[in-house]
Design a protein around this motif. Structure first.
Motif, short mmCIF file in Angstrom:
data_model
loop_
_atom_site.label_atom_id
_atom_site.label_comp_id
_atom_site.label_asym_id
_atom_site.label_seq_id
_atom_site.Cartn_x
_atom_site.Cartn_y
_atom_site.Cartn_z
N ILE A 292 0.66 -1.23 -0.15
CA ILE A 292 0.07 -0.04 -0.08
C ILE A 292 0.83 1.21 -0.25
O ILE A 292 0.84 2.15 -0.80
N VAL A 293 1.89 1.37 1.00
CA VAL A 293 2.81 2.47 0.95
C VAL A 293 3.40 2.72 -0.24
O VAL A 293 3.40 3.88 -0.77
N ALA A 294 4.12 1.63 -0.94
CA ALA A 294 4.69 1.63 -2.06
C ALA A 294 3.94 2.15 -3.40
O ALA A 294 4.20 3.11 -4.02
N VAL A 295 2.90 1.68 -3.50
CA VAL A 295 1.71 1.88 -4.46
C VAL A 295 1.52 3.36 -4.43
O VAL A 295 1.60 4.14 -5.45
N ARG A 296 1.11 3.84 -3.26
CA ARG A 296 0.50 5.37 -2.90
C ARG A 296 2.08 6.06 -3.10
O ARG A 296 1.79 7.36 -3.72
N LEU A 297 3.01 5.84 -2.72
CA LEU A 297 4.37 6.47 -3.10
C LEU A 297 4.58 6.68 -4.61
O LEU A 297 5.00 7.88 -5.23
N LEU A 298 4.09 5.84 -5.35
CA LEU A 298 4.64 5.86 -6.82
C LEU A 298 3.46 6.57 -7.19
O LEU A 298 3.76 7.31 -8.50
N ARG B 34 1.95 11.59 -10.14
CA ARG B 34 1.31 12.81 -10.35
C ARG B 34 2.11 14.04 -10.15
O ARG B 34 2.14 14.91 -10.97
N ARG B 35 3.09 13.77 -9.38
CA ARG B 35 4.14 15.26 -9.49
C ARG B 35 4.89 15.18 -10.78
O ARG B 35 5.19 16.41 -11.48
N ARG B 36 5.19 14.29 -11.27
CA ARG B 36 5.83 14.07 -12.73
C ARG B 36 5.04 14.84 -13.64
O ARG B 36 5.48 15.42 -14.63
N GLN B 37 3.69 14.20 -13.53
CA GLN B 37 2.68 14.75 -14.69
C GLN B 37 2.49 16.06 -14.59
O GLN B 37 2.40 16.72 -15.91
N VAL C 71 -1.76 6.39 -14.19
CA VAL C 71 -1.30 5.51 -13.07
C VAL C 71 -2.14 5.22 -12.36
O VAL C 71 -2.14 3.94 -11.70
N GLY C 72 -3.19 5.96 -11.97
CA GLY C 72 -4.33 5.37 -11.07
C GLY C 72 -5.15 4.36 -11.80
O GLY C 72 -5.48 3.05 -11.21
N HIS C 73 -5.38 4.17 -13.05
CA HIS C 73 -5.90 2.95 -13.83
C HIS C 73 -5.06 1.73 -13.83
O HIS C 73 -5.56 0.76 -13.68
N ARG C 74 -3.90 2.27 -14.12
CA ARG C 74 -2.77 1.15 -14.11
C ARG C 74 -2.62 0.50 -12.76
O ARG C 74 -2.68 -0.74 -12.72
#
Length: 176
Positions: A67-73, A78-81, A118-121
């Motif tokens: 959970i933590v890793a997915v949220r961090l990714l 999002r920041r990169r987008q 990324v959210g869909h992925r």
């Protein structure tokens, strides 16, 4: 007698040995970059160490780490987008109609997934690869179940033409 810190380090090392490879694999497919996946996994393990006193009593430490890793990714993506969009607007003189060039018509699964937001992925991978239920994905991502279903539907719709089998025999067509 073993110190508390040594016991913690030993247990975290076990968690690391068990989960690091699969976690990096998941993050690589989700994020498209092995380097980013490794960095995010490392950040997740740092958070695990920071929160060990609480997390050590959890029934599913691996799930907490995922959970933590997915949220961090997702946050990183999002920041990169936002940064990419801002840069594109600056280059185009604030024209928000700048679109990326069309992608190739034939893509493999990784490339097809990389084309999803990324959210869909995340929803597709957690549901179909990690075999989590809609409710579990919703809880993990802190989303309503309806949003998870919507993202799954949209992701499937986007992936279908990219992953369609060009061979009519294996695509369900009948022979004459």
């Amino acid at each position: 007698m073993e110190s508390d810190e040594a016991a913690r380090d030993r247990e975290v090392a076990r968690v690391y040995a068990r989960t690091c490879g699969p976690l990096i694999g998941l993050l690589t497919v989700m994020g498209g970059s092995a380097a980013d996946a490794e960095e995010v996994a490392q950040d997740a393990f740092v958070k695990l160490l920071d929160h060990w006193e609480k997390v050590q009593d959890y029934e599913d430490i691996d799930g907490w780490l995922r959970i933590v890793a997915v949220r961090l990714l997702i946050s990183r993506s999002r920041r990169r987008q936002v940064a990419t969009l801002g840069l594109a607007r600056l280059r185009a003189g604030h024209d928000s109609s700048v679109a990326p060039p069309p992608s190739e018509t034939r893509l493999d699964v990784v490339d097809a997934l990389a084309g999803l937001p990324v959210g869909h992925r995340a929803v597709v991978l957690l549901h179909h690869v990690h075999d989590l239920s809609i409710a579990e994905v919703a809880a993990l991502l802190r989303l309503p179940a309806g949003t998870v279903k919507s993202r799954l539907s949209r992701a499937r719709a986007a992936l279908t033409p990219l992953l369609a089998d060009p061979d009519p025999i294996t695509n369900g067509a009948t022979r004459d």
